[in-house]
Design an enzyme around this catalytic site. Structure first.
Site, mmCIF file in Angstrom:
data_model
loop_
_atom_site.group_PDB
_atom_site.id
_atom_site.type_symbol
_atom_site.label_atom_id
_atom_site.label_comp_id
_atom_site.label_asym_id
_atom_site.label_seq_id
_atom_site.Cartn_x
_atom_site.Cartn_y
_atom_site.Cartn_z
ATOM 1 N N SER A 64 0.847 -1.183 0.000
ATOM 2 C CA SER A 64 0.000 0.000 0.000
ATOM 3 C C SER A 64 0.884 1.234 0.000
ATOM 4 O O SER A 64 2.114 1.138 0.051
ATOM 5 C CB SER A 64 -0.901 0.012 1.240
ATOM 6 N N LYS A 65 0.264 2.418 -0.026
ATOM 7 C CA LYS A 65 1.053 3.645 0.010
ATOM 8 C C LYS A 65 1.927 3.701 1.252
ATOM 9 O O LYS A 65 3.032 4.246 1.240
ATOM 10 C CB LYS A 65 0.124 4.862 -0.039
ATOM 11 N N ARG A 66 1.439 3.113 2.332
ATOM 12 C CA ARG A 66 2.208 3.097 3.577
ATOM 13 C C ARG A 66 3.509 2.313 3.408
ATOM 14 O O ARG A 66 4.522 2.604 4.030
ATOM 15 C CB ARG A 66 1.348 2.465 4.681
ATOM 16 N N HIS A 67 3.484 1.299 2.554
ATOM 17 C CA HIS A 67 4.667 0.465 2.347
ATOM 18 C C HIS A 67 5.574 0.982 1.237
ATOM 19 O O HIS A 67 6.753 0.687 1.203
ATOM 20 C CB HIS A 67 4.242 -0.963 1.973
ATOM 21 N N GLY A 68 5.021 1.651 0.283
ATOM 22 C CA GLY A 68 5.839 2.075 -0.849
ATOM 23 C C GLY A 68 5.129 1.968 -2.175
ATOM 24 O O GLY A 68 5.751 2.092 -3.217
#
Length: 466
Positions: free
Chosen positions: A244-248
């Site tokens: 996700s955006k949180r991960h990259g």
């Protein structure tokens, strides 16, 4: 052996994220390893979601990564006449047919099937051999076009990553290949394109495994030769969940803006599920020389932001100074640095490369080379005292005549310290603070050598006061 031809075929409905970039990299590296050809194809038939900005984002990311293509970009929306021609041929040969089932009827059928615990699927009611006597086309309904999928046997292929996969044709219904508005569906467009473009190896994400048996049946119906398939596993976040955006899962160009080197990103993406022995840091050229499909891990890969930063740091340390300086320059300008008034970016980059993980960090830590900023009074009070002040005033005077070379500057610092009964670090630390505005810099003699005599003495004078 036929010339290897691979392709990357993104849909321009958003940015190119790391998972897509890795797929592109594997297809590119395989073609380059075999002295083959790499094709870029833009699958833009989702007219509502495809945008020119998304197309440009894909092209920009490919260019930044250096994934050069030998053909393309091809655009599916520019090939509509070709899809229609293939459809007409299939209709004439009895390989496809018109289906007048409305979306409402299809939804109702699926609801009934699910209520009975069955797999929802089209029931073939408009297949020519299934037509009831007197069955007429409903008025006002534009048909979709379906492929007559084989009703017996199975579809099997030896996936280069996942091994042998076999699907019963009884599990597959008659696929819609062209919508009522005349646009091809994904599976039909892919098959026509791959055949026309003579693709020999389809390297793509394993979210397409379920599409493969349908595509194989279409290829066989059209009399084409099957490519080799390699379905690479998903990239997960470091917590094991979908990226996700949180991960990259952000645009590849986000990493360009954040100061990562394209060479490092290529290295990092390659190591997401592929490896060459124990090699962790390698060049683009080494990747091309080593790359094979056999060493792609069939298990999902995990994104690790800390590992990306480490890989980037390793590439910063290895990059030739001139190239690193050229890469750093735009980031210095983002810090409002006037490059004409300070040392060459290559020299600054060479000095700071051991201490920075990204070009953004490097540019931020280089501000004192290009900006005149007052030293925080609290920091000055912490490091400047009567004892070292006298040594620094002595050094200030000596720096008028000392040869402006690192070795001579180091000797002058040590000499001033010794004359006042101090150890060199007792002079070096307040010197850093007064000249650079921070207690953390590379070797201070190297910093002063780059900063220049006039700036060094002016900052010392301002810091020491009257």
């Amino acid at each position: 052996m036929a010339v290897v031809r691979t392709r990357f075929a993104p849909s321009p409905t958003g940015f190119l994220h790391l998972g897509g970039a890795r797929t592109a990299l594997f297809a590119w590296a395989y073609a380059r390893h075999h002295s083959g050809q790499f094709i870029l194809r833009v699958e833009d038939t989702d007219v509502e979601r495809s945008t020119p900005a998304a197309v440009q984002a894909i092209l920009d990311a490919m260019a930044w990564l250096g994934l050069d293509y030998d053909e393309g970009p091809y655009y599916q929306m520019q090939r509509m006449q070709r899809y229609r021609s293939v459809l007409d041929d299939m209709l004439e040969r009895g390989l496809a047919y018109r289906c007048y089932m409305t979306p409402q009827e299809l939804d109702a059928l699926r609801a009934e099937q699910m209520a009975r615990g069955e797999k929802p699927r089209y029931d073939g009611r408009w297949r020519p051999e299934n037509l009831r006597p007197g069955q007429k086309r409903p008025a006002g309904v534009a048909p979709v076009f379906r492929f007559k999928n084989p009703t017996s046997g199975s579809v099997a292929w030896d996936d280069q990553v996942k091994g042998r996969i076999e699907i019963s044709n009884a599990e597959l219904d008659d696929l819609v290949i062209v919508r009522a508005d005349g646009t091809p569906t994904y599976n039909f467009g892919v098959v026509v394109d791959d055949l026309d473009m003579r693709i020999t190896h389809v390297i793509r994400g394993d979210d397409h495994v379920n599409n493969t048996p349908r595509q194989i049946n279409l290829i066989r119906a059209l009399g084409g030769e099957l490519p080799m398939y390699a379905h690479v596993p998903t990239v997960l976040g470091d917590d094991g969940h979908k990226l996700s955006k949180r991960h990259g899962a952000v645009s590849v160009m986000h990493y360009a803006d954040a100061g990562f080197l394209p060479e490092a990103m290529i290295n990092f993406l390659a190591r997401l599920g592929w490896g060459h022995g124990d090699d962790e840091v390698f060049t683009r050229e080494q990747l091309v020389a080593w790359f094979d499909i056999e060493h792609i891990n069939p298990a999902p890969a995990r994104f690790d932001g800390d590992k990306l930063r480490w890989v980037n740091h390793e590439h910063l340390k290895r990059m030739p100074a001139d190239a690193l300086g050229a890469a750093l320059a735009p980031f210095l300008e983002r810090e409002a640095a006037d490059l004409a008034t300070g040392p060459p970016p290559a020299a600054v980059a060479d000095l700071l490369r051991e201490r920075a993980s990204t070009l953004v960090e490097m540019a931020a830590s280089a501000r004192y080379f290009y900006h005149e900023e007052p030293v925080a009074e609290a920091l000055k009070a912490q490091h400047l005292n009567d004892q070292n002040r006298a040594a620094l005033q002595d050094l200030y005077r000596e720096l008028v005549t000392v040869s402006w070379q690192r070795e001579a500057i180091a000797a002058a610092i040590k000499s001033a310290a010794a004359r006042h009964g101090l150890k060199p670090p007792q002079v070096m630390m307040p010197l850093r603070v007064l000249v650079a505005g921070t207690p953390t810099t590379p070797a201070i003699d190297a910093v002063l050598a780059l900063l220049g005599r006039d700036r060094t003495r002016a900052r010392l004078a301002a810091g020491l006061g009257p």
